[in-house]
Design an enzyme around this catalytic site. Sequence first.
Site, PDB file in Angstrom:
ATOM      1  N   ASP A 208       0.964  -1.273  -0.199  1.00 30.02           N
ATOM      2  CA  ASP A 208      -0.114  -0.081   0.051  1.00 30.02           C
ATOM      3  C   ASP A 208       1.101   1.118   0.421  1.00 30.02           C
ATOM      4  O   ASP A 208       2.227   0.871   1.244  1.00 30.02           O
ATOM      5  CB  ASP A 208      -0.394  -0.037   1.436  1.00 30.02           C
ATOM      6  CG  ASP A 208      -1.523   1.385   1.477  1.00 30.02           C
ATOM      7  OD1 ASP A 208      -2.313   1.447   0.598  1.00 30.02           O
ATOM      8  OD2 ASP A 208      -1.679   1.653   2.664  1.00 30.02           O
TER       9      ASP A 208
ATOM     10  N   ASP B   9       0.016   4.865   0.950  1.00 35.48           N
ATOM     11  CA  ASP B   9      -0.388   5.926   2.224  1.00 35.48           C
ATOM     12  C   ASP B   9       0.082   5.505   3.249  1.00 35.48           C
ATOM     13  O   ASP B   9      -1.292   4.391   3.597  1.00 35.48           O
ATOM     14  CB  ASP B   9      -1.453   6.995   1.608  1.00 35.48           C
ATOM     15  CG  ASP B   9      -1.409   7.767  -0.118  1.00 35.48           C
ATOM     16  OD1 ASP B   9      -0.049   7.892  -0.035  1.00 35.48           O
ATOM     17  OD2 ASP B   9      -2.651   7.258  -0.602  1.00 35.48           O
TER      18      ASP B   9
ATOM     19  N   CYS C 215     -16.674  -0.797  -9.343  1.00 37.88           N
ATOM     20  CA  CYS C 215     -14.823  -1.645  -9.562  1.00 37.88           C
ATOM     21  C   CYS C 215     -14.758  -2.787  -9.277  1.00 37.88           C
ATOM     22  O   CYS C 215     -15.100  -2.974  -7.626  1.00 37.88           O
ATOM     23  CB  CYS C 215     -14.023  -0.189  -9.292  1.00 37.88           C
ATOM     24  SG  CYS C 215     -12.853  -0.167  -8.752  1.00 37.88           S
TER      25      CYS C 215
END
Length: 505
Positions: free
Chosen positions: A339, A341, A424
Amino acid sequence: MSCTVVVPTIGRPSLRAVLDALLESIAGGPGPAPHEIIVVDDRPAHGAPLPLPDSGGRRIRVIRSGGRGPAAARNAGWRAAATEWVAFLDDDVVPDPDWTRRLNADLSGLPPKAAGSQGRVTVPLPDDRRPTDWERNTAGLAGADWITADMAYRRGVLAELGGFDERFRRAYREDADLALRALDAGHDLVRGERHVTHPVRPAGFWASVRAQAGNADDVLMWRVHGGGWRARAGEGKGMLRRHAMTTAAGLTAAAAVAALRGDRAAAGVAAAAGGAWALSTARFTADRVRPGPRTPGEVLKMAVTSAVIPPAAVRHRIRGLLLHRDAQPWGGPRVVLFDRDDTLIRDVPYNGDPALVEPMPGARRALDRLRRHGVRIGVVSNQSGVAKGRITVRDVRRVNARVEELLGRIDVWEFCPHDGDDGCECRKPRPGMIERAARRLGALPSDCAVIGDIGRDIEAAAAAGARGILVPTGRTRPAEIARALETAPTLEAAVALVLGGRRAR
């Protein structure tokens, strides 16, 4: 013939001769042709167009591998292939006119236990004089075992073994390493009847000194295959011990001279050590001059480089001991996806300003450690600020570029620009980004570890069939920590878990 030919290249002009000869062999011989030719452009950046010939309708596909060395380039090539066999050729050999026909004969009917087939290599040497030191070294390729100047492997075996070990960044030892792993796994390697010519490339004055970098690769071979690796790989004893003694004598003499100041004992040490260094260097020079052409230029080159080679060899050996101090056997296409952030960089909500990028503590050290072990690195990041109109796709890419400036090269980036209600398949905790990143790196999701700071990172890993490791931060909820199968207190600790292979709370 269910075979693909893979030719890694750094853009040498000789590539054109390889492909011309290969296409001539395909056009002129009876029998099935290779399915396709894959040229792997391993230049670090886009340069001048590769010297590709007119293929006459034959399929030549060019893919890029990012300048990570021949092992990684070959891995990119075979992973892009879809045939039972993959034949590797170097970009400075010339296949014989009947090479394709003989390749087909070599591979046809091999029993399933036969994992690889080696071609035969000839290195032409001058007829009118003795060969130089560099020419003799190149001629050694003709008798080497399992070299990828011309070597074919079953694609299934390459997948089983994880391909070539990408920690070998030079064209040295990576072929022997793969062969030893294949033999250790119970496979057979056979010699075929096809033939290539390996011309001697021009080499500069210091080529033999630069070649001492291979001493670092020898450490990796020793760490992975044990002390008997040289005999198993058909290698000679090596000269490192002799080079170490010569270097020690030289350093002792230099230290004694520095301490002289009228000290008779130091003078005696300097004389003895200096004499030992001079004698050893003279013997080494003579051993290299004797079989050569003995021209003034060659003698000068041998004298100068014979003095420099021993300390260069020792220095690279020490470098290898440090670099590969905790090396483990190559475990296949290993990938770690992070990941972004609050895992690699401090989280700044909806950040589109590269100037605000600040790495998390230990991030650069953790990524560099993975790179030293040949682990591919990717980032999978939700960026819903794009859908919200707070930032643009260009902003995301500018921030990502700044991350690479601070933390080093990232092999693949995937980010989801959608919001939570968009439905999505890429937004974490859905697995789409992980699956795409793995596919782009030629790996399966099960080959990947995903490291993140919140529960949706770990849920996405589980949905993709990847390993998930949680590194909690101040925004990680206690329930997310409780649900995670693996946690680590820091990014560096998470990377240590990946490299150690252990699963822990």
